[in-house]
Design an enzyme around this catalytic site. Sequence first.
Site, PDB file in Angstrom:
ATOM      1  N   GLU A   1      15.136   8.994  56.123  1.00  0.00           N
ATOM      2  CA  GLU A   1      14.561   9.137  54.778  1.00  0.00           C
ATOM      3  C   GLU A   1      13.094   8.728  54.679  1.00  0.00           C
ATOM      4  OE1 GLU A   1      18.517   8.453  52.077  1.00  0.00           O
ATOM      5  OE2 GLU A   1      17.481   6.661  52.761  1.00  0.00           O
TER       6      GLU A   1
HETATM    7  C1  TNX Z   1      21.540   6.532  52.708  1.00  0.00           C
HETATM    8  S1  TNX Z   1      22.177   6.590  55.505  1.00  0.00           S
HETATM    9  C2  TNX Z   1      20.748   5.632  53.398  1.00  0.00           C
HETATM   10  C3  TNX Z   1      20.671   4.244  52.949  1.00  0.00           C
HETATM   11  C4  TNX Z   1      21.448   4.005  51.695  1.00  0.00           C
HETATM   12  C5  TNX Z   1      22.758   4.758  51.759  1.00  0.00           C
HETATM   13  C6  TNX Z   1      23.627   4.499  50.572  1.00  0.00           C
HETATM   14  C7  TNX Z   1      20.805   6.206  55.681  1.00  0.00           C
HETATM   15  C8  TNX Z   1      20.369   6.228  57.029  1.00  0.00           C
HETATM   16  N1  TNX Z   1      20.099   5.889  54.586  1.00  0.00           N
HETATM   17  O1  TNX Z   1      19.330   3.859  52.780  1.00  0.00           O
HETATM   18  O2  TNX Z   1      21.687   2.657  51.588  1.00  0.00           O
HETATM   19  O3  TNX Z   1      22.501   6.134  51.861  1.00  0.00           O
HETATM   20  O4  TNX Z   1      24.859   5.113  50.703  1.00  0.00           O
END
Ligand code: TNX
EC number: 3.2.1.52
Length: 544
Positions: A350
């Site tokens: 992300e």
């Molecule tokens: C996605 S999965 C994220 C996290 C959040 C999560 C909540 C991932 C690598 N990043 O930053 O905490 O979803 O479900």
Amino acid sequence: MTQRRRIQRLIGSLLLVAAAGVGGGEATADSGTDGRSGGSAAEPEVRPLGHIVPVPASVAPAGEPYSLTRHTRIGVDDARPETRELGRYLAGLLRPATGFPLPVVDDRAARGGIRLRLSPGDTELGDEGYRLRSAPDGLTLTARAPAGLFRGVQTLRQQLPSAVERKSVQNGPWKIAGGTITDTPRYAYRGAMLDVSRHFFTVDEVKRYIDQLALYKVNTLHLHLSDDQGWRIAVDSWPRLTTYGGSTEVGGGPGGFYTKAQYQEIVRYAASRYQEVVPEIDMPGHTNAALASYPELNCDGVAPPLYTGTKVGFSSLCAPKAVTYDFVDDVIRELAALTPGRYLHIGGDEAHSTSHADYVAFMDKVQPVVAKYGKKVIGWHQLTGATPAEGALVQFWGLDRTPAAEKERVAAAARAGTGLILSPADRTYLDMKYTKDTRLGLAWAGYVEVRRSYDWNPAAYLPGAPADAVRGVEAPLWTETLATTDDLDVMAFPRLPGIAELGWSPAATHDWDTYKFRLADQAPRFDALDIDYYRSPEVPWPAE
Ligand code: TNX
């Protein structure tokens, strides 16, 4: 445990007492029925061999059970010092509820007892496999290595009545069904991730989770040590990361961090449960806590405020700046020095406010730093948008609706030799709500009921990825909405044991209709261990 569950449990035991009064002291299959349908009967005196989670690879019942008594000794083979330590661990598990002394003695002095033996030549048992032989004249656990004995001890423990998990003396008898279990894991990597950044969890709370994981033969604890909301691991060369960057959490609570000594205590404790700790510093996104602590890490030289919300994707280290790589080198060097395990997780998910070119440049510079300090890279699967380093593993956290092109990019990396850890969000994310009525958790990946989390095949999950690229599975527990150990319990249980079974048990044993009964029979064990859990209507729980 929540107040509501304490009350439910109290009512349950009153009903049991009432039923025992009517039935002449014998608890019957019906006793304590609370109106839920399909509940399985009270625990039998001897649990059928192999009726445990994860289900063993091979089970051959035979003959009469082994009985643990006040005369039982635990015999250890002294070829390696760990074996005696394991004997003490086993005795420590069994003493409180049995009230038996269970001395740990030399193998030869334990005739008729429980023996822990190493047999390095037993190649069919692999690195973590074990054999358990149970008969009236003794119980023997054999493994090639201490890790295998440790996994075998968990089997032995689950074969005993769940009251063995209680901390005060309980009535026996303490019998283990006769026969032989021969057991080895399907995957070498069986992980669980705990996010200690969104909410901070103390050393003792992490140890509690480690012990829960151990019961289900999980061998990897991934700690998500940094994120926008908090930096949780001391770095001597950048002290404000923790003193300032660690000073809060989601919702504005006090946060916290681990000193190096505390972190090493976690690592040592995990090692004593034969778990490898994979520390994660999430980069270049998810870095607001670091950016707030040091203005020079920001492209504009201005530190943002600390962040206590739950949005993702707004922060980035400054890829073009040289100081960024001084920072990363220091952090990785100090973290590698605290890490006996093979891997450092560098996040990489992300990074929505990092340009693609910056992301690639960043990963091209940072992955060699991990290698320089003697570790291998793990990254979230977005790392396949750059070039994963030789020997790297990527952790897939997509879901059914993830675009085919993104899945194909991960599959292509797998075909080129990158190993995969599977954590599909709509199956393994323990922070997803079970249903719309779940009090805690998120729902961006949908609702994940117990069957859904269990009922999939890691080997066939990602189209185009070779089955042997899959190194294993991991269940992440993100903590935006979870602040206490009760919160962790009720989201992890009962889905965690199912993911653990996917990681351990052979594909041929996979079957919801039998799994659900073995899972149901874990309920009294959860109770005895004071683990709060979600009583999913999909599972035929025994009456409380
Ligand atoms: C996605 S999965 C994220 C996290 C959040 C999560 C909540 C991932 C690598 N990043 O930053 O905490 O979803 O479900």
